[in-house]
Design an enzyme around this catalytic site. Structure first.
Site, PDB file in Angstrom:
ATOM      1  N   ALA A  65       3.071  -9.409  -2.217  1.00  0.00           N
ATOM      2  CA  ALA A  65       2.856 -10.121  -0.968  1.00  0.00           C
ATOM      3  C   ALA A  65       1.562 -10.914  -1.097  1.00  0.00           C
ATOM      4  CB  ALA A  65       2.745  -9.126   0.180  1.00  0.00           C
ATOM      5  N   GLY A 112       5.013  -6.232  -3.606  1.00  0.00           N
ATOM      6  CA  GLY A 112       6.198  -6.747  -2.930  1.00  0.00           C
ATOM      7  C   GLY A 112       7.133  -7.486  -3.871  1.00  0.00           C
ATOM      8  N   GLU A 115       9.167  -4.826  -5.397  1.00  0.00           N
ATOM      9  CA  GLU A 115      10.052  -4.312  -4.343  1.00  0.00           C
ATOM     10  C   GLU A 115      11.190  -5.286  -4.060  1.00  0.00           C
ATOM     11  OE1 GLU A 115       6.697  -3.753  -1.656  1.00  0.00           O
ATOM     12  OE2 GLU A 115       7.149  -1.613  -1.588  1.00  0.00           O
ATOM     13  N   GLU A 135      -0.537  -1.664  -4.952  1.00  0.00           N
ATOM     14  CA  GLU A 135      -1.087  -1.724  -3.591  1.00  0.00           C
ATOM     15  C   GLU A 135      -2.238  -0.744  -3.373  1.00  0.00           C
ATOM     16  OE1 GLU A 135       2.138  -1.591  -4.373  1.00  0.00           O
ATOM     17  OE2 GLU A 135       3.329  -2.879  -3.056  1.00  0.00           O
TER      18      GLU A 135
END
Ligand code: HXC
Length: 261
Positions: A65, A112, A115, A135
């Site tokens: 992200a 992300g 993911e 993260e």
């Protein structure tokens, strides 16, 4: 349709989404995630498309992200938006679509990005691919399947290792662990992914939907429930014209002509 952060195009019966912020290593900004959702919705609704490939650059599928976007976010914003599963921000479409999506991963798939690749139906990876859930190094944790899909896919020991230390694993380790279905040279990645997607797109679409659903049921059911679902799905393929055509073509020694009925 043109987008600012991705490219969306068709290659025959395959929809191709290319993440296109190479300078930021395809960090998933909120705008980019919204565009991904729109492009996937459009392919899902397009009868001419049977499968989708999602890819990035040679250097990065996506490095997570966009930390600059997330930096100012507060709890209430993320909670009310149900980020990243809600319909407005995130990849709701990827979780709900019936057409198979292949992640073609070269370079980094982090946070992300890892993911998102795992939310696809399979990962085909280039020799330079690296996966990780870093993260924890930012004082946060995976929020889009990192602790769940990764654990179900590669097991507790390696998932704990990756999520707690933030280390990356290379493509060999990822393949050994079951995260990646095939490894190919970087230069062949897209062609290989498009070829696999085209193979799927030429199968009977209702049967493709049933197979995808049945495999996914294995993640949310007991073996007994899963076997029951599978047998019901199998029975229902006998209500399709395509099953009749597929078996007739085998017996008559010819290629089947599926009509997605
Ligand atoms: C915003 C990012 C970014 C990210 C890289 N960039 N990753 N920007 N968000 N996640 C930007 C850098 O700021 C830099 O921009 C440019 O991309 C190139 O990155 P460098 O760091 O210069 O490259 P390099 O030295 O090769 O290091 C690559 C890297 C490192 C190891 C991947 O960039 C890195 O650690 N990135 C963060 C990875 C991460 O923590 N991901 C998880 C995010 S949280 P400039 O402008 O300086 O050139 C997350 C939560 C998901 O994903 C929640 C659910 C969706």
């Amino acid at each position: 349709m043109t987008y600012e952060n991705i490219l969306a195009e068709t290659r025959g019966k395959v929809g191709l989404v290319t993440l296109n912020r190479p300078k930021a290593l395809n960090a998933l900004s909120l705008a980019m995630m919204r565009e991904i959702g729109k492009a996937l919705d459009a392919f899902e609704q397009d009868d001419a498309i049977g499968a989708v490939v999602m890819t990035g650059s040679d250097r990065a599928f996506a490095a997570g992200a966009d930390i600059r976007d997330l930096q100012e976010k507060e709890f209430m914003h993320l909670f009310l938006a149900d980020f990243p599963h809600g319909p407005t921000e995130g990849w709701h479409s990827l979780n709900t679509m019936r057409k198979p999506v292949i992640a073609a991963v070269a370079g980094l798939a982090l946070g992300g990005g890892c993911e998102m690749a795992m939310a696809c139906d399979m990962i085909i990876a280039a020799e330079n691919a690296r996966f990780g859930q870093p993260e924890i190094k930012l004082g946060t944790m995976p929020g889009a399947g990192g602790t769940q899909r990764l654990t179900r896919t590669i097991g507790k020991a390696k998932a704990m290792d990756l999520c707690l230390t933030g280390r990356m694993m290379d493509v060999q380790e990822a393949e050994r662990s079951g995260l990646v279905s095939r490894i190919v040279p970087v230069a062949e990645l897209l062609d290989e992914a498009l070829k696999v997607a085209d193979t799927i797109a030429n199968m009977s679409r209702p049967v493709v939907y049933l197979v995808k659903e049945a495999v996914n049921v294995s993640f949310s059911s007991t073996l007994q429930e899963g076997l029951r679902f599978e047998s019901r799905a199998f029975h229902s393929t006998f209500a399709t014209e395509d099953r009749r055509e597929g078996m007739a073509a085998f017996v008559e020694k010819r290629e089947p002509q599926f009509k997605h009925r």
